[in-house]
Write a protein that holds these residues in place. Structure first.
Motif, PDB file in Angstrom:
ATOM      1  N   ARG A  61     -10.638  10.238  -8.687  1.00  0.00           N
ATOM      2  CA  ARG A  61     -11.131   9.004  -8.520  1.00  0.00           C
ATOM      3  C   ARG A  61     -11.875   8.324  -9.259  1.00  0.00           C
ATOM      4  O   ARG A  61     -13.015   8.870  -9.579  1.00  0.00           O
ATOM      5  CB  ARG A  61     -11.585   9.221  -7.172  1.00  0.00           C
ATOM      6  CG  ARG A  61     -12.069   7.675  -6.336  1.00  0.00           C
ATOM      7  CD  ARG A  61     -12.746   7.931  -4.838  1.00  0.00           C
ATOM      8  NE  ARG A  61     -14.013   8.257  -4.975  1.00  0.00           N
ATOM      9  CZ  ARG A  61     -15.013   7.470  -4.937  1.00  0.00           C
ATOM     10  NH1 ARG A  61     -14.746   6.242  -5.057  1.00  0.00           N
ATOM     11  NH2 ARG A  61     -16.524   7.854  -5.254  1.00  0.00           N
ATOM     12  N   SER A 104     -10.796   6.116  -2.127  1.00  0.00           N
ATOM     13  CA  SER A 104      -9.875   7.218  -2.116  1.00  0.00           C
ATOM     14  C   SER A 104      -9.098   6.794  -0.678  1.00  0.00           C
ATOM     15  O   SER A 104      -9.590   6.295   0.409  1.00  0.00           O
ATOM     16  CB  SER A 104     -10.294   8.641  -1.847  1.00  0.00           C
ATOM     17  OG  SER A 104     -10.843   8.738  -0.576  1.00  0.00           O
ATOM     18  N   VAL A 105      -7.863   7.146  -0.659  1.00  0.00           N
ATOM     19  CA  VAL A 105      -7.040   7.065   0.735  1.00  0.00           C
ATOM     20  C   VAL A 105      -7.737   7.091   1.994  1.00  0.00           C
ATOM     21  O   VAL A 105      -7.394   6.677   2.918  1.00  0.00           O
ATOM     22  CB  VAL A 105      -5.538   7.414   0.245  1.00  0.00           C
ATOM     23  CG1 VAL A 105      -4.703   6.985   1.706  1.00  0.00           C
ATOM     24  CG2 VAL A 105      -4.820   6.813  -0.899  1.00  0.00           C
ATOM     25  N   HIS A 161       0.889  -1.357   0.140  1.00  0.00           N
ATOM     26  CA  HIS A 161       0.050  -0.149  -0.036  1.00  0.00           C
ATOM     27  C   HIS A 161       0.890   1.287  -0.067  1.00  0.00           C
ATOM     28  O   HIS A 161       0.826   2.022   1.022  1.00  0.00           O
ATOM     29  CB  HIS A 161      -0.990  -0.119   1.318  1.00  0.00           C
ATOM     30  CG  HIS A 161      -0.443  -0.582   2.437  1.00  0.00           C
ATOM     31  ND1 HIS A 161      -1.226  -1.306   3.404  1.00  0.00           N
ATOM     32  CD2 HIS A 161       0.624  -0.526   2.969  1.00  0.00           C
ATOM     33  CE1 HIS A 161      -0.304  -1.616   4.312  1.00  0.00           C
ATOM     34  NE2 HIS A 161       0.941  -1.175   4.369  1.00  0.00           N
ATOM     35  N   GLU A 162       1.764   1.472  -1.182  1.00  0.00           N
ATOM     36  CA  GLU A 162       2.610   2.471  -1.036  1.00  0.00           C
ATOM     37  C   GLU A 162       2.052   3.756  -1.064  1.00  0.00           C
ATOM     38  O   GLU A 162       2.448   4.893  -0.738  1.00  0.00           O
ATOM     39  CB  GLU A 162       3.235   2.518  -2.639  1.00  0.00           C
ATOM     40  CG  GLU A 162       4.262   3.686  -3.044  1.00  0.00           C
ATOM     41  CD  GLU A 162       5.245   3.705  -2.010  1.00  0.00           C
ATOM     42  OE1 GLU A 162       5.740   2.381  -1.437  1.00  0.00           O
ATOM     43  OE2 GLU A 162       6.108   4.416  -1.965  1.00  0.00           O
ATOM     44  N   TYR A 163       0.558   4.004  -1.286  1.00  0.00           N
ATOM     45  CA  TYR A 163      -0.130   5.216  -1.167  1.00  0.00           C
ATOM     46  C   TYR A 163      -0.320   5.683   0.310  1.00  0.00           C
ATOM     47  O   TYR A 163      -0.424   6.909   0.619  1.00  0.00           O
ATOM     48  CB  TYR A 163      -1.652   5.111  -1.558  1.00  0.00           C
ATOM     49  CG  TYR A 163      -2.284   3.726  -1.369  1.00  0.00           C
ATOM     50  CD1 TYR A 163      -2.550   2.669  -2.073  1.00  0.00           C
ATOM     51  CD2 TYR A 163      -2.765   3.683   0.243  1.00  0.00           C
ATOM     52  CE1 TYR A 163      -3.084   1.530  -1.774  1.00  0.00           C
ATOM     53  CE2 TYR A 163      -3.394   2.576   0.633  1.00  0.00           C
ATOM     54  CZ  TYR A 163      -3.569   1.558  -0.146  1.00  0.00           C
ATOM     55  OH  TYR A 163      -4.245   0.455   0.197  1.00  0.00           O
ATOM     56  N   SER A 171       2.267   8.920   1.869  1.00  0.00           N
ATOM     57  CA  SER A 171       2.154  10.118   2.214  1.00  0.00           C
ATOM     58  C   SER A 171       1.180  10.675   3.475  1.00  0.00           C
ATOM     59  O   SER A 171       0.699  11.560   3.486  1.00  0.00           O
ATOM     60  CB  SER A 171       1.647  10.752   0.763  1.00  0.00           C
ATOM     61  OG  SER A 171       0.654  10.009   0.431  1.00  0.00           O
ATOM     62  N   LYS A 172       1.068   9.401   4.122  1.00  0.00           N
ATOM     63  CA  LYS A 172       0.241   9.537   5.376  1.00  0.00           C
ATOM     64  C   LYS A 172       0.923   9.125   6.554  1.00  0.00           C
ATOM     65  O   LYS A 172       0.140   9.000   7.440  1.00  0.00           O
ATOM     66  CB  LYS A 172      -1.083   8.648   5.032  1.00  0.00           C
ATOM     67  CG  LYS A 172      -1.824   8.691   3.945  1.00  0.00           C
ATOM     68  CD  LYS A 172      -2.823  10.030   4.109  1.00  0.00           C
ATOM     69  CE  LYS A 172      -3.525  10.391   2.861  1.00  0.00           C
ATOM     70  NZ  LYS A 172      -4.084  11.977   2.834  1.00  0.00           N
ATOM     71  N   CYS A 190      -7.471   4.513  -4.849  1.00  0.00           N
ATOM     72  CA  CYS A 190      -7.008   5.925  -5.558  1.00  0.00           C
ATOM     73  C   CYS A 190      -6.083   6.599  -4.772  1.00  0.00           C
ATOM     74  O   CYS A 190      -6.712   7.221  -3.814  1.00  0.00           O
ATOM     75  CB  CYS A 190      -8.408   6.489  -6.038  1.00  0.00           C
ATOM     76  SG  CYS A 190      -7.994   8.233  -6.679  1.00  0.00           S
ATOM     77  N   ALA A 191      -4.780   6.625  -5.154  1.00  0.00           N
ATOM     78  CA  ALA A 191      -3.759   7.282  -4.306  1.00  0.00           C
ATOM     79  C   ALA A 191      -3.927   8.884  -4.511  1.00  0.00           C
ATOM     80  O   ALA A 191      -3.602   9.537  -3.422  1.00  0.00           O
ATOM     81  CB  ALA A 191      -2.245   7.131  -4.737  1.00  0.00           C
TER      82      ALA A 191
END
Lengths: 112, 445
Positions: B401, B407-408, B324-326, B329-330, B396-397
């Protein structure tokens, strides 16, 4: 990055490109540092690990533990706010600091 | 993963556990494990209980309902305890269950909480004796003067009863919290690992254990890494690996010395120092390590990825899969809500061609190594009609979307799939959400 020919870019252009492409991780790090300015520089260092080694709430003694166990049903006390800079254990816990344990239901619901 | 006619499809088979949203803490599933034949599936929970399901081969005339897992046995494995010396509670949560290979009619498994490992014997009883000379059927003793003849008691059939009894208790060998147990291929010994030490036990002996790894520094201020997982090699009884919170894996050979502090091999992927951030070390911490069934590879799971290592190559993994590379940024919020410390497990399928691991929002991921394909599936009650095919999910990173994407920011980080297991031979998988166990199987055309 449309031009892929490295040697022809000037030092200025390279710096500009680097500034635009900040890794998401570093951006997140900046966010964290903004929220917790006291956060130590060494995240994986001994503080974090030692906190990990001692998991679970610390009780004053077995009487404290047994009383906490006895007050189980339907009582949800707020757990102590997590301190990102300190390790717990520096103060004697009061009943307000301890998260409540609910009674274990004897039979697992998976077996139901 | 491609069956006859293209992509494999996964179908819902069963779900176990309560439907209600209010989850009792004790019901949180903490470990899932198939036995060596796949006939039995064990789960452990935070309340210290073990539930074992048995596969019942259904009506052979209905090929699509190949099998169902039904409750076989359930017992309380561990109870909460209080460590009087440290004034700390010892949780009854079952951290790991490992089955022993079957040697006789009974089944054996090891279950462990933070401090104590127990060997459980699960045996069946389907006959009972009847016709005692000295006792009535209800157990009361007969008046000896009333006995005038002698008879031989006979065994008569009875309803199947499955009994679980603790045969060994391996206690007081761990100062820190046990994270792994692993049965050796020699079927006589097993290892248990805590944050700083690994011990070797003989299954028959409970009062002694050999320490084989000790990474505790003389001064605890110098502590830089802890042991996160350990496992014996599936065939080489002298070899085991352990992973660390710094993202390294050490392979040790017990023939080299009694204390395996010096590794035989050190597996570590070099990091680009310019990419280093506050989070680098935390997300590189390995939460699980598993040898492939063929013993040539091992798989590690860190926060964002799954890596496959060739045991003959230490300097980098041979395959890396992004789970879960997205989430990169979290990381700030994931650190604040402690999710960054979640320990995901991973598993191989029977022939080592596909690997699986869990994620958030009750999603789980499969990576087909040969086909170079991956899929995201969801374990949810909405997709739980019998034999319903699971639809692939997409996150959807950023940006626009699409219709079926999520969405993340809509992901539910409280719905985490930490534990998954794959049947050793067939395409049947067990996926644990917080308090439910889902069983999926591939669609038989």
């Amino acid at each position: 990055m449309s031009e892929e020919v490295d040697g022809t870019r000037t030092a200025e252009e390279k710096q500009e490109m680097e500034d635009k492409v900040i890794s998401p991780e570093k951006a997140e790090e900046a966010k964290l540092k903004a929220r917790y300015p006291n956060l130590g520089a060494k995240p994986g260092g001994s503080d974090l690990l030692r906190k990990r080694l001692q998991k679970g709430p610390k009780y004053f003694d077995s009487g404290d533990y047994n009383m906490a166990k006895a007050k189980m049903k339907n009582k949800q006390l707020p757990s102590a706010p997590t301190e990102k800079t300190e390790i717990t254990g520096g103060h004697i816990p009061t009943p307000q600091d301890l998260p409540q344990r609910k009674t274990s239901i004897v039979a697992s619901k998976l077996a139901g | 993963m491609a069956g006859p006619g293209g992509d494999m499809q996964w179908c819902f088979s069963q779900v176990k556990g309560a439907i209600d949203d209010d989850v009792a803490e004790a019901d949180i599933i903490s470990t899932v494990e198939f036995n060596h034949t796949g006939e039995l599936l064990a789960t452990g929970d935070k309340g210290g209980r073990v539930v074992i399901f048995q596969q019942e081969i259904e009506n052979k005339n209905l090929p699509q309902f190949r099998s169902e897992y039904n409750v076989y046995s359930t017992f309380q494995s561990h109870e909460p305890e209080f460590d009087y010396l440290k004034s700390l509670e010892i949780e009854e949560k079952i951290n790991k269950i490992r089955w022993l290979p079957q040697k006789n009619a009974a089944q054996f498994l090891l279950s462990t909480n933070d401090k104590t490992i127990k060997l459980w014997k699960i045996s069946e009883r389907d006959k009972r004796p009847e016709g005692y000379n000295l006792k009535e059927e209800d157990g009361r003793y007969k008046d000896p003067n009333s006995i005038t003849s002698l008879r031989v008691p006979v065994l008569i059939p009875m309803d199947l009863m499955v009994e679980a009894s603790p045969r060994r208790v391996f206690a007081n060998a761990h100062t820190y919290h046990i994270n792994s147990i692993s049965v050796n291929s020699d079927e006589e010994t097993y290892l248990s690992a805590d944050d700083l030490r690994i011990n070797l036990w003989n299954l028959e002996i409970t009062d002694r254990s050999f320490n084989i790894v000790d990474i505790k520094p003389a001064n605890m201020e110098e502590l830089t890494e802890v042991i996160t997982a350990a496992e014996f090699h599936p065939h080489q009884c002298n070899t085991f690996v352990y992973s660390s919170s710094k993202g390294t894996i050490r392979l040790c050979d017990m023939r080299a010395s009694a204390l395996c502090d010096k590794q035989s091999k050190l597996f570590e992927e070099p990091e680009d120092p310019s990419n280093r951030s506050f989070f680098s070390e935390i997300i590189s911490s390995i939460s699980d390590v598993k040898f492939s069934h063929n013993g040539r590879y091992m798989m590690t799971r860190d926060y964002l990825s799954v890596k496959i290592w060739d045991l003959n190559m230490e300097n980098r993994p041979v395959e890396t899969y992004q789970v879960h590379e997205y989430l990169r940024s979290k990381l700030c919020s994931l650190y604040e809500n402690d999710c960054i410390f979640d320990k995901f497990e991973c598993c191989w399928n029977g022939n080592d061609s596909v690997v699986m691991t869990g994620s958030y929002n009750n999603f789980f991921r499969m990576f087909d190594r040969g086909q170079r394909r991956d899929v995201t599936l969801e374990a949810s009650r909405e997709n739980s009609k019998p034999m319903q095919v699971l639809k692939p999910r997409k996150v959807c990173a950023g940006g626009k979307r699409k219709k079926d994407e999520i969405s993340v920011d809509s992901l539910d980080f409280n719905k985490k799939i930490l534990h998954t297991a794959w049947h050793p031979q067939d395409n049947i998988i067990a996926v644990a959400t917080t308090n439910n166990l889902y069983i999926f199987q591939d669609k038989v055309n």
